[in-house]
Design a protein around this motif. Structure first.
Motif, PDB file in Angstrom:
ATOM      1  N   ASP B 113      41.683 -50.086   6.837  1.00 50.63           N
ATOM      2  CA  ASP B 113      42.736 -49.837   7.822  1.00 50.63           C
ATOM      3  C   ASP B 113      42.506 -50.627   9.106  1.00 50.63           C
ATOM      4  O   ASP B 113      43.211 -50.432  10.091  1.00 50.63           O
ATOM      5  N   GLY B 114      41.493 -51.497   9.117  1.00 51.50           N
ATOM      6  CA  GLY B 114      41.229 -52.292  10.308  1.00 51.50           C
ATOM      7  C   GLY B 114      40.354 -51.597  11.329  1.00 51.50           C
ATOM      8  O   GLY B 114      40.006 -52.173  12.358  1.00 51.50           O
ATOM      9  N   LYS B 115      40.017 -50.330  11.074  1.00 53.87           N
ATOM     10  CA  LYS B 115      39.183 -49.594  12.037  1.00 53.87           C
ATOM     11  C   LYS B 115      37.721 -49.689  11.629  1.00 53.87           C
ATOM     12  O   LYS B 115      37.387 -49.660  10.443  1.00 53.87           O
ATOM     13  N   PRO B 116      36.844 -49.804  12.622  1.00 54.45           N
ATOM     14  CA  PRO B 116      35.414 -49.860  12.301  1.00 54.45           C
ATOM     15  C   PRO B 116      34.937 -48.544  11.682  1.00 54.45           C
ATOM     16  O   PRO B 116      35.432 -47.472  12.032  1.00 54.45           O
ATOM     17  N   ILE B 117      33.978 -48.633  10.780  1.00 54.84           N
ATOM     18  CA  ILE B 117      33.452 -47.446  10.102  1.00 54.84           C
ATOM     19  C   ILE B 117      32.237 -46.937  10.858  1.00 54.84           C
ATOM     20  O   ILE B 117      31.312 -47.701  11.140  1.00 54.84           O
ATOM     21  N   GLY B 118      32.227 -45.627  11.155  1.00 52.97           N
ATOM     22  CA  GLY B 118      31.080 -45.018  11.824  1.00 52.97           C
ATOM     23  C   GLY B 118      30.936 -45.506  13.250  1.00 52.97           C
ATOM     24  O   GLY B 118      31.892 -45.954  13.878  1.00 52.97           O
ATOM     25  N   GLY B 119      29.724 -45.423  13.761  1.00 54.33           N
ATOM     26  CA  GLY B 119      29.475 -45.882  15.113  1.00 54.33           C
ATOM     27  C   GLY B 119      29.377 -44.752  16.104  1.00 54.33           C
ATOM     28  O   GLY B 119      29.048 -44.970  17.257  1.00 54.33           O
ATOM     29  N   GLN B 120      29.679 -43.511  15.678  1.00 54.11           N
ATOM     30  CA  GLN B 120      29.601 -42.377  16.592  1.00 54.11           C
ATOM     31  C   GLN B 120      28.309 -41.601  16.335  1.00 54.11           C
ATOM     32  O   GLN B 120      28.325 -40.512  15.821  1.00 54.11           O
ATOM     33  N   GLY B 121      27.185 -42.138  16.711  1.00 55.14           N
ATOM     34  CA  GLY B 121      25.913 -41.430  16.562  1.00 55.14           C
ATOM     35  C   GLY B 121      24.991 -42.054  15.546  1.00 55.14           C
ATOM     36  O   GLY B 121      24.093 -42.810  15.900  1.00 55.14           O
ATOM     37  N   GLU B 151      28.704 -62.343   0.188  1.00 56.51           N
ATOM     38  CA  GLU B 151      28.789 -61.198  -0.727  1.00 56.51           C
ATOM     39  C   GLU B 151      27.916 -60.061  -0.197  1.00 56.51           C
ATOM     40  O   GLU B 151      26.800 -60.299   0.269  1.00 56.51           O
ATOM     41  N   VAL B 152      28.435 -58.849  -0.284  1.00 57.32           N
ATOM     42  CA  VAL B 152      27.648 -57.699   0.203  1.00 57.32           C
ATOM     43  C   VAL B 152      27.733 -56.519  -0.756  1.00 57.32           C
ATOM     44  O   VAL B 152      28.685 -56.391  -1.523  1.00 57.32           O
ATOM     45  N   VAL B 153      26.702 -55.693  -0.684  1.00 55.31           N
ATOM     46  CA  VAL B 153      26.720 -54.368  -1.329  1.00 55.31           C
ATOM     47  C   VAL B 153      26.789 -53.366  -0.193  1.00 55.31           C
ATOM     48  O   VAL B 153      26.087 -53.512   0.807  1.00 55.31           O
ATOM     49  N   ILE B 154      27.657 -52.355  -0.308  1.00 55.64           N
ATOM     50  CA  ILE B 154      27.724 -51.344   0.756  1.00 55.64           C
ATOM     51  C   ILE B 154      27.412 -49.988   0.163  1.00 55.64           C
ATOM     52  O   ILE B 154      27.554 -49.769  -1.049  1.00 55.64           O
ATOM     53  N   ASN B 155      26.967 -49.063   1.001  1.00 55.51           N
ATOM     54  CA  ASN B 155      26.651 -47.725   0.478  1.00 55.51           C
ATOM     55  C   ASN B 155      27.933 -46.968   0.174  1.00 55.51           C
ATOM     56  O   ASN B 155      28.994 -47.256   0.741  1.00 55.51           O
ATOM     57  N   ARG B 156      27.842 -46.012  -0.729  1.00 55.11           N
ATOM     58  CA  ARG B 156      29.028 -45.331  -1.229  1.00 55.11           C
ATOM     59  C   ARG B 156      29.752 -44.581  -0.115  1.00 55.11           C
ATOM     60  O   ARG B 156      30.980 -44.507  -0.087  1.00 55.11           O
ATOM     61  N   GLY B 157      28.978 -43.995   0.839  1.00 54.51           N
ATOM     62  CA  GLY B 157      29.589 -43.267   1.957  1.00 54.51           C
ATOM     63  C   GLY B 157      30.508 -44.169   2.765  1.00 54.51           C
ATOM     64  O   GLY B 157      31.642 -43.804   3.083  1.00 54.51           O
ATOM     65  N   ALA B 158      30.017 -45.354   3.094  1.00 57.24           N
ATOM     66  CA  ALA B 158      30.820 -46.287   3.879  1.00 57.24           C
ATOM     67  C   ALA B 158      32.060 -46.703   3.100  1.00 57.24           C
ATOM     68  O   ALA B 158      33.154 -46.822   3.655  1.00 57.24           O
ATOM     69  N   ALA B 159      31.885 -46.911   1.790  1.00 57.23           N
ATOM     70  CA  ALA B 159      33.018 -47.303   0.953  1.00 57.23           C
ATOM     71  C   ALA B 159      34.096 -46.232   0.960  1.00 57.23           C
ATOM     72  O   ALA B 159      35.287 -46.512   1.093  1.00 57.23           O
ATOM     73  N   LYS B 160      33.651 -44.978   0.841  1.00 52.82           N
ATOM     74  CA  LYS B 160      34.602 -43.860   0.834  1.00 52.82           C
ATOM     75  C   LYS B 160      35.342 -43.787   2.155  1.00 52.82           C
ATOM     76  O   LYS B 160      36.560 -43.669   2.202  1.00 52.82           O
ATOM     77  N   THR B 161      34.578 -43.828   3.276  1.00 55.25           N
ATOM     78  CA  THR B 161      35.196 -43.687   4.596  1.00 55.25           C
ATOM     79  C   THR B 161      36.163 -44.837   4.869  1.00 55.25           C
ATOM     80  O   THR B 161      37.242 -44.627   5.414  1.00 55.25           O
ATOM     81  N   GLY B 162      35.760 -46.033   4.511  1.00 56.42           N
ATOM     82  CA  GLY B 162      36.558 -47.194   4.869  1.00 56.42           C
ATOM     83  C   GLY B 162      37.598 -47.584   3.835  1.00 56.42           C
ATOM     84  O   GLY B 162      38.336 -48.538   4.040  1.00 56.42           O
ATOM     85  N   GLY B 163      37.634 -46.876   2.715  1.00 59.15           N
ATOM     86  CA  GLY B 163      38.592 -47.214   1.673  1.00 59.15           C
ATOM     87  C   GLY B 163      38.301 -48.594   1.088  1.00 59.15           C
ATOM     88  O   GLY B 163      39.210 -49.382   0.847  1.00 59.15           O
ATOM     89  N   LEU B 164      37.022 -48.904   0.875  1.00 60.83           N
ATOM     90  CA  LEU B 164      36.641 -50.212   0.349  1.00 60.83           C
ATOM     91  C   LEU B 164      36.184 -50.075  -1.117  1.00 60.83           C
ATOM     92  O   LEU B 164      35.606 -49.058  -1.502  1.00 60.83           O
ATOM     93  N   TYR B 165      36.484 -51.079  -1.917  1.00 59.33           N
ATOM     94  CA  TYR B 165      36.146 -51.065  -3.336  1.00 59.33           C
ATOM     95  C   TYR B 165      35.449 -52.370  -3.678  1.00 59.33           C
ATOM     96  O   TYR B 165      35.439 -53.301  -2.880  1.00 59.33           O
ATOM     97  N   VAL B 166      34.897 -52.420  -4.882  1.00 59.00           N
ATOM     98  CA  VAL B 166      34.334 -53.678  -5.363  1.00 59.00           C
ATOM     99  C   VAL B 166      35.491 -54.679  -5.428  1.00 59.00           C
ATOM    100  O   VAL B 166      36.539 -54.379  -6.007  1.00 59.00           O
TER     101      VAL B 166
END
Lengths: 251, 857
Positions: B113-121, B151-166
């Motif tokens: 969605d264009g918004k950064p993931i996390g960053g609050q703590g 190329e990157v691998v991301i953790n599943r939590g970040a993928a879920k929050t950011g709506g990112l897929y392989v």
């Protein structure tokens, strides 16, 4: 209601009054079909041994307690039909109380205690009446004192002044001399007598003391919740004789 | 204690269950909070411990720089990088099964969605994908490991929050935007979404080196080593140690884990639990007043009973023992209840902090023996300690008192003794000047705190003296409002000043602390506001909405990109760095001082900001003064990469501005930096460009940089202060408990007072006080007591707040502010709460049976 009605009529009455405490096996019949009138401008004493129902009669007649059956009236108002609030308002406007003890509010001065029922009603006291009342009870120099600074007799005189302050239809006094010695007790009874004679006040007094009953215009005798006798213009001696006669009959 | 007294106290407990309900509840609440705090602390520590242990599970030895650079105010320390080539040398050491360089840095992913993931703590981490499956705590759940640039691998939590897929393409902010393609999604360990709530982006080693290390090649944060079978961590570390160059060390994986946990416990957790313990302490202190008062009243009411016991031959100790036994039974029972409640409190607090944005790791509750025994002990001791004085009084009951009329509610009993006046006076007269002295001359927080404690104690001691007068003054309008019932309410509140004061003191302490924090918070906000409006001469501020360890800052290219816009006159970026100055870790602002002076007002500048060069520093005047530095003096600056050298102080400027205490040029900083980032970019618009136009232009230009926040001056000042509001709301939530206990105290005292005034209330009803008037009378008494406590607390809190603000402002640049609206809210809330506390006692009083009340035994 005109003043005339009050003077000539009935200040308070109970008709066919029944009061039962408890239920079933523990049932106690404190009042058993009692009918009695307290005329205006008269001093009535209710006599009887402990447990005879005399206090219950007074509490029911004064609207502090409710009857199981029968009716109680203050003037033309039937108490059984009134809710707690109306009953309270009626008490403060038309009834004066003198109790055996714990009669005054410790945080209020003598004057504030006297005008308490009027103040609760938000009514302005009749100053002239108040001054004459204070003079009669003889507490003019103590008006700013607290109850704890007064003797027992003085406290009871304040209570009498409070009961009379609102010129109620009837004053109920519950063993007013019970906690006093005979001299101060006589003072208080004299005050009640003057209220009847000079102010036309109706007074109903519950007592077991024949001397106190001697100040009344009429004495009623209760036993086991029934009205068993009445005596016009009682004296201490005649009341004592009558009570002794009851005791003999009972035993 | 004999069995008779014990039996008596149990009987009396059972007979007066309701009277002690308030006491029970206040201990229960206090102990719940204490237990909750301890359980939460234990739980978090254990959760973090597990987390770090999992992260290091396959690592037997960590080889890293021995030098940690630390500064007050920065989270964690910064280590210098190590040479990547070292990994090859390590592999030749017998016993080493695998050695792999690891690069760790900050990198924030941008969601679909264009918004950064996390960053609050929690941290947003980036690094290289470790190819050794045992060294790498992450497991691929989907896709494959990164092999090509981008190329990157991301953790599943970040993928879920950011709506990112392989297959998704997005941007990683390091903080320079790096376009990346997700080729894999990983779990932390076997099945966790991530390492706690943190995010992790893994790249190829070359990418990680390029984006996350200063030189861009040849450096790693550490080298992770796995031991061959049969060799212990200790053994291997000892074997590797001597082979390392100087300044590099080998520690076991277990030690590294412990270090991480301790680092967190030492900073974040211990501060966190200390804060909570302080509030638990306040709650228990307030409870002490409530309990003391209850027992004082109960003992007074039981005078006749105790006197009878004495007359019948009970010795003082037996009467005293019976009362204390009662108190300990109540204390123990309530503490047991509190223990259970505390576990709930711990879970609730954790949830509360999560909703407020402080994400904490998950995991089961951990309850240590200390977290059970200590609250149990404290709760019981508080109950017994509070009941001690009343119990002594009970023991002193004269046998003759049995024969006298029990005048329990006499005003004479509460008359303040001369001792009280003198003691309270001395405490106040001594404490207030000390607090003022600490605030203005010095300033010294310690001195002020000492003075503040004395003032608090003095106020409590003098309470009974002030109570009668205060109630009379505060209740002055009541007779006019409520007639004789108002008069009675006022007199009743004043009739036993000692009791009124003890009841109100509890609330006073609670309100004083609330006021203190409110004033303190408002002053911090005013200071921040002042700082921004005084020193920020620009029109727009570009920041990232992040706090804690999360986020990755703003790309240093932003300042230049914005400066190129036609609407913009000038821009300057401000970055943060840590360095050792004359041996002490300090936070530096990395910027272009020459450009800074046009946008950030540094006040009077001695020397020249333009000529700092690569070997010069600018220092705030107050910091220079504290260290005894003068213009032109040379200091030694040590950097994170181990380099150090002399720097000359070329300029002094006014402190307390947007810029911190040290300024260094970007050119001087660049060779030593780890990751280059700005925390803020200040923008000045060209004359005649409307703010909205400028803002739109800047916002558009920022699109390729992951859209950091653009704010005008007012918005920027507000955001700077919003952290204070979050903190305050947490503090208020915690203080609500103390205030609740204080209100329970008021309700309890009134209930007991109603009980002992039964006859008086009956008389009032008999002579014509309506139920409504009676209820009003009791309620107004409650409001009066609450008003006394609230007004006292407001005054005390405002004074202490002022003293504390002044004392902690060593630079003399802070402002003091009293927020009138908030304090009016506190006052109204106090009064309203008083009315609520009076509801139950008033209801009980109104339900009194007139006949029973006036019956003569």
């Amino acid at each position: 209601m005109t003043t005339l009605d009050v003077v000539r009529g009935t200040a308070a009455r109970v008709a066919d009054a029944v009061k039962i405490y408890g239920v079933g096996g523990t049932e106690v019949r404190a009042l058993d079909h009692v009918t009695v009138e307290f005329p205006a401008g008269r001093f009535t004493a209710i006599m009887g041994p402990s447990g005879s129902g005399k206090s219950t009669l007074m509490h029911c007649a004064a609207g502090l307690d409710t009857l199981t059956a029968g009716s109680a009236w203050i003037g033309d108002a039937e108490l059984g039909s009134l809710n707690d609030r109306r009953l309270t308002l009626l008490r403060r406007e038309r009834i004066g109380f003198v109790f055996q003890a714990f009669n005054l509010v410790p945080t209020l001065t003598v004057r504030e205690n006297i005008t308490l029922p009027l103040d609760l009603a938000g009514a302005a006291p009749d100053q002239a009446w108040l001054e004459s009342l204070i003079e009669v009870v003889g507490l003019g120099d103590r008006l700013q004192h607290r109850p704890s600074e007064l003797s027992g007799g003085q406290q009871q005189r304040v209570a009498v002044a409070r009961a009379l302050a609102g010129r109620p239809q009837v004053v109920f006094a519950d063993e007013p001399t019970g906690n006093l010695d005979s001299r101060t007790g006589t003072e208080v009874l004299g005050l009640l007598r003057r209220a009847v004679d000079e102010m036309g006040q109706a007074v109903v007094m519950v007592t077991h003391d024949p001397t106190a009953a001697g100040f009344a215009d009429e004495a009623l005798f209760l036993a086991d919740g029934r009205l068993v006798d009445r005596m016009e213009r009682p004296t201490a001696a005649s009341v004592l004789d009558r009570m002794k006669a009851f005791e003999r009959r009972r035993s | 204690m004999t069995s008779v007294t014990f039996r008596l106290s149990l009987r009396s407990l059972r007979a007066h269950k309701r009277r002690l309900a308030g006491t029970l509840l206040s201990i229960l609440l206090g102990v719940s909070f204490l237990t909750g705090t301890m359980v939460l602390g234990d739980t978090l520590r254990a959760n973090f411990d597990t987390l770090f242990a999992d992260a290091n599970a396959g690592t037997d030895v960590v080889v890293r720089s021995a030098d940690v650079l630390d500064s007050p105010g920065s989270a964690g320390g910064v280590r210098a990088p190590v040479d990547v080539a070292l990994a090859d040398r390590l592999r030749t050491i017998p016993g080493v099964a695998a050695a792999e360089p690891s690069v760790q840095g900050a990198g924030q992913l941008v969601g679909s969605d264009g918004k950064p993931i996390g960053g609050q703590g929690p941290p947003t981490l980036a690094g290289n994908w470790l190819t050794d499956g045992r060294l790498n705590p992450y497991r691929l759940a989907e896709g494959r490991a990164p092999a090509a640039p981008g190329e990157v691998v991301i953790n599943r939590g970040a993928a879920k929050t950011g709506g990112l897929y392989v297959g998704s393409t997005t941007v990683l902010r390091t903080p320079d935007p790096v376009p990346v393609t997700v080729v894999g999604i990983a779990t932390f360990g076997a099945n966790a979404d991530g390492m706690g709530p943190s995010t992790f982006t893994a790249m190829t080693f070359t990418d990680a080196e390029h984006h996350l290390t200063p030189k861009g090649a040849g450096q790693a944060s550490s080298i992770q080593v796995r031991a061959a079978g049969g060799i212990s961590q200790r053994e291997l570390a000892d074997r590797i140690g001597p082979q390392l160059p100087s300044g590099v060390q080998a520690v076991t994986g277990a030690a590294a884990t412990q270090e991480s946990t301790q680092q967190l416990s030492g900073r974040f957790l211990s501060m966190f639990t200390t804060l909570l313990l302080v509030f638990a302490g306040i709650a228990l202190l307030v409870a002490t007043f409530t309990i003391h008062n209850t027992f004082a009243i109960v003992v007074a009411q039981r005078t006749r009973e105790n006197a009878l016991l004495r007359a019948l031959g009970a010795v003082r100790g037996q009467v005293l023992g019976a009362t204390l036994a009662e108190a300990s039974a109540v204390g123990l029972l309530a503490s047991l209840g509190g223990l259970l409640g505390g576990i709930g409190v711990a879970a609730g607090l954790k949830a509360l902090f999560s909703t407020l944005g402080f994400a904490l790791p998950t995991g089961g509750m951990v309850i240590s023996a200390a977290a059970v025994l200590l609250p149990l002990l404290v709760g019981t001791l508080v109950a017994v300690g509070s009941a001690l004085l009343p119990a002594l009084r009970a023991g002193r009951t004269a046998p003759l008192a049995a024969l006298r009329e029990a005048g329990v509610d006499r005003a004479a009993q509460g008359r303040a003794g001369a001792v009280r006046v003198v003691l309270g006076g001395v405490l106040l007269a001594g404490g207030a000047p000390v607090a003022v002295l600490g605030a203005t001359d010095g300033p010294s927080v310690l001195l002020t705190a000492g003075g503040a404690l004395a003032v608090l104690a003095g106020t409590v001691v003098l309470g009974p003296v002030a109570a009668a007068l205060a109630v009379r003054v505060l209740g002055a309008p009541l007779p006019g409002l409520r007639g004789v019932s108002g008069v009675l309410a006022r007199r009743n509140a004043a009739r036993n000043p000692r009791r009124t004061a003890a009841t109100a003191s509890a609330l006073m302490i609670g309100v004083a602390v609330v006021t203190l924090f409110t004033v303190f918070g408002a002053s911090i906000k005013a200071t921040l506001d002042d700082t921004v409006s005084k020193s920020f001469a620009g029109d727009l501020a570009v920041t990232t909405a992040s706090f804690g360890a999360g986020g990755s800052g703003i790309s240093p290219k932003v300042a230049d990109a914005l400066a190129a816009l036609p609407e913009v006159r000038q821009t300057v970026g401000l970055g943060r760095g840590v360095a050792r100055i004359d041996g002490h870790g300090r936070t530096l602002d990395v910027t272009d001082p020459a450009r800074l002076s046009g946008i950030v007002d540094l006040g009077r500048v001695d020397g020249s900001l333009d000529a700092l060069g690569t070997d010069g520093l600018a220092v705030s005047r107050s910091e220079a003064q504290q260290n005894g530095w003068k213009l032109g003096q040379s200091v030694t600056v040590g950097f994170t990469d181990g380099a150090s050298g002399p720097f000359t102080i070329r300029a002094l400027y006014e402190g307390g501005t947007l810029a911190g205490d040290y300024l260094i040029t970007r050119q001087a900083w660049a060779p030593h930096r780890v990751q280059d980032a700005d925390t803020m970019v200040a923008v000045g618009l060209r004359g005649g460009v409307p703010l909205s136009v400028g803002k739109a232009a800047v916002t558009k230009a920022l699109l390729p940089f992951g859209s950091p926040q653009v704010q005008d001056r007012a918005e920027y000042a507000k955001t700077a202060a919003s952290g204070v509001d979050t903190m305050l709301s947490v503090v208020y939530a915690l203080l609500a408990l103390a205030v609740l206990i204080a209100l329970l105290g008021i309700a309890n005292t009134l209930t007991l007072a109603v009980h002992e005034r039964t006859r008086e209330l009956g008389l009032l009803r008999a002579v014509g006080q309506t139920r409504g008037q009676l209820r009003g009378m009791v309620r107004w008494e409650s409001v009066l007591v609450a008003a006394f406590g609230t007004v006292g607390g407001l005054g005390l809190g405002a004074f202490l707040g002022w003293a504390l603000v002044e004392a902690s402002d060593s630079a003399g640049t802070g402002s003091f502010a009293i927020p009138p609206e908030q304090l009016v809210v506190v006052l109204l809330a106090g009064l309203l709460a008083g009315a609520v506390a009076g509801l139950r006692p008033a209801g009980r009083a109104a339900r009194l049976d007139v006949l029973r009340a006036i019956a003569t035994d």
